[in-house]
Design a protein around this motif. Sequence first.
Motif, mmCIF file in Angstrom:
data_model
loop_
_atom_site.group_PDB
_atom_site.id
_atom_site.type_symbol
_atom_site.label_atom_id
_atom_site.label_comp_id
_atom_site.label_asym_id
_atom_site.label_seq_id
_atom_site.Cartn_x
_atom_site.Cartn_y
_atom_site.Cartn_z
ATOM 1 N N VAL A 1 76.560 -27.285 13.271
ATOM 2 C CA VAL A 1 76.955 -27.291 11.858
ATOM 3 C C VAL A 1 75.714 -27.194 10.983
ATOM 4 C CG1 VAL A 1 77.964 -28.677 10.007
ATOM 5 C CG2 VAL A 1 79.069 -28.604 12.246
ATOM 6 N N LEU B 1 74.657 -27.984 7.141
ATOM 7 C CA LEU B 1 74.944 -28.521 5.810
ATOM 8 C C LEU B 1 74.057 -27.772 4.824
ATOM 9 C CD1 LEU B 1 75.015 -32.382 6.437
ATOM 10 C CD2 LEU B 1 76.886 -30.754 6.552
ATOM 11 N N SER C 1 73.622 -34.403 2.007
ATOM 12 C CA SER C 1 73.055 -33.791 3.209
ATOM 13 C C SER C 1 71.874 -34.598 3.734
ATOM 14 C CB SER C 1 72.613 -32.361 2.900
ATOM 15 O OG SER C 1 73.701 -31.578 2.441
ATOM 16 N N LEU D 1 82.945 -35.589 4.306
ATOM 17 C CA LEU D 1 81.886 -34.861 4.997
ATOM 18 C C LEU D 1 81.567 -35.516 6.340
ATOM 19 C CD1 LEU D 1 79.544 -32.804 5.117
ATOM 20 C CD2 LEU D 1 78.199 -34.401 3.740
ATOM 21 N N VAL E 1 72.966 -37.871 5.370
ATOM 22 C CA VAL E 1 73.416 -37.674 6.759
ATOM 23 C C VAL E 1 72.211 -37.612 7.693
ATOM 24 C CG1 VAL E 1 74.525 -36.058 8.341
ATOM 25 C CG2 VAL E 1 75.589 -36.557 6.133
ATOM 26 N N HIS F 1 77.705 -36.810 14.963
ATOM 27 C CA HIS F 1 77.717 -35.375 14.699
ATOM 28 C C HIS F 1 77.151 -34.625 15.896
ATOM 29 C CE1 HIS F 1 73.341 -35.523 14.148
ATOM 30 N NE2 HIS F 1 73.527 -36.590 13.397
ATOM 31 N N ARG G 1 79.184 -30.029 20.957
ATOM 32 C CA ARG G 1 79.956 -29.598 19.786
ATOM 33 C C ARG G 1 79.332 -28.349 19.166
ATOM 34 N NH1 ARG G 1 83.422 -33.833 17.924
ATOM 35 N NH2 ARG G 1 83.685 -35.224 19.724
ATOM 36 N N ILE H 1 84.277 -31.877 14.483
ATOM 37 C CA ILE H 1 83.893 -30.524 14.893
ATOM 38 C C ILE H 1 84.203 -30.336 16.380
ATOM 39 C CG2 ILE H 1 81.972 -28.908 15.148
ATOM 40 C CD1 ILE H 1 82.833 -29.390 12.224
ATOM 41 N N LEU I 1 82.310 -33.949 10.192
ATOM 42 C CA LEU I 1 81.252 -33.802 11.196
ATOM 43 C C LEU I 1 81.687 -34.382 12.543
ATOM 44 C CD1 LEU I 1 78.050 -34.666 9.118
ATOM 45 C CD2 LEU I 1 78.746 -32.417 9.952
ATOM 46 N N LEU J 1 72.887 -30.458 14.375
ATOM 47 C CA LEU J 1 72.984 -30.417 12.918
ATOM 48 C C LEU J 1 71.746 -29.758 12.319
ATOM 49 C CD1 LEU J 1 74.790 -31.419 10.527
ATOM 50 C CD2 LEU J 1 73.354 -33.469 10.484
#
Length: 484
Positions: free
Chosen positions: A71, A73, A123, A473, A126, A134, A68, A480, A477, A137
């Motif tokens: 990302v 955060l 954040s 959120l 997570v 996710h 993926r 994505i 995730l 990250l």
Amino acid sequence: MTQLSQLSPQPLWQIFEKICSIPHPSKHEQKISAWIQQFATELGLDVKEDKVGNLIIKKPATIGMENRKGVILQAHMDMVPQKNNDKEHDFINDPIEAYVDGDWVTANGTTLGADNGIGLSASLAVLASKDIQHGPLEVLVTIDEEAGMTGAFGLEAGWLEGDILLNTDSEDEGEVYMGCAGGIDVNIELPIEWEATDTTKSAVNVSLNGLKGGHSGVDIHLGRANANKLLVRTLSLLDIDFAIANLQGGSLRNAIPREAEVTLVIDGQDKDTLVNALKDINSLFLAELSKVEPNILLSLTDAPLPEKQLAKVSQSAVINSISGCVNGVIRMSDTIDGIVETSTNLGVVLTNENAVSVKCLVRSLIDSARTNTQNMIASTFSLAGASVTFTGAYPGWEPKDDSEIKDILRETYQGMFGTLPKIMVIHAGLECGLFKDAYPHWDMVSFGPTIRFPHSPDEKVKIDTVEPFFNLLVEVLGNIPNKN
């Protein structure tokens, strides 16, 4: 604060409770930074601190999601330190006294730090979770967002690998922000001359209190009164002879000032006249502003006689220039309905040995309009002989029509809640505009729970918006897309 840890989602609120226990005003983030680094290290995650103090924490993708897009955060670790006048609180050493008040979480006489503590807590929650799905990250935690955006200015290329940034610093659940205003600080130094005080005179302190204050971007359109402007207006309305010995008001250029105070030297026989005049002026202000500011209070107390007072020419320059300085909303946007285009906040007035210092913050969606407004302010004070400098300029964040993450977030929101979120531009400054210098390829959005009256002791976060924000959120995730 044990009430907080029982709220849902518990992991987020437990982290926020811990954050409230650690002092973290702007410019004093060492304690919270150390705790975040310890938090990440105990999870076995890679954490680095860059040269300005930002933290970058990396968490590998969950199994099956390695391909993926990456990302980031993003949240900031500092909070605005504002308190009520009667509240004893040391923001550098004392914890925030957060508590549940009906449908909200607020604090006892101080700012809460939900801006941006809730986003930071989300954040970190997570990072701590073993269940959230996710891709690759990263969590970027910046310093000093509230007092100069030093962290965002200092972010260097090469530290982060992701393609999509989710900023958690917005304050209305159900709204997704794709752009923000830029801003600049206007710093004024108005030279002053002193003269000896007549020892036969008396001194009094005149205070203006009871205003709501608030965030100079988020709340500027509400028409709230500016304590600095109102107190100087009070002086211009007085019909007695007086001399200013000290004038001060506000504490932050990005907070609408709630309180201001002036020490006046007067003839003792004029005290009763002054008391009555203040009552009349207070009534005048309430007649104009009571729907927005119902608690305006001008008050007078005796003060020790100072050794010196402003010379008449300096006093006139101070009163006239502050009176003439533009403040509040300058223009609404022609292209985005209901959004402020340009505004300015006369946030701080402070009397020093050689000058009266004034700090304003100008915001605008249009750089040329920002420049025009800062020049208007400079022109006003220059006529009084002041020196004016511009610092801390930061760009606006221009909306991106073809944003992939905007579409993902909008579709995810509709799938979860059965309605489309509002796609918005915010008049407040967000760090996203500054990130573009180091990471021009980032696709960015900003969203968050509902927070009211940030930058003031009335700050509060609506409890039933925090869980939808966090769930959104988490769901985003998981949605994505793969890398091309």
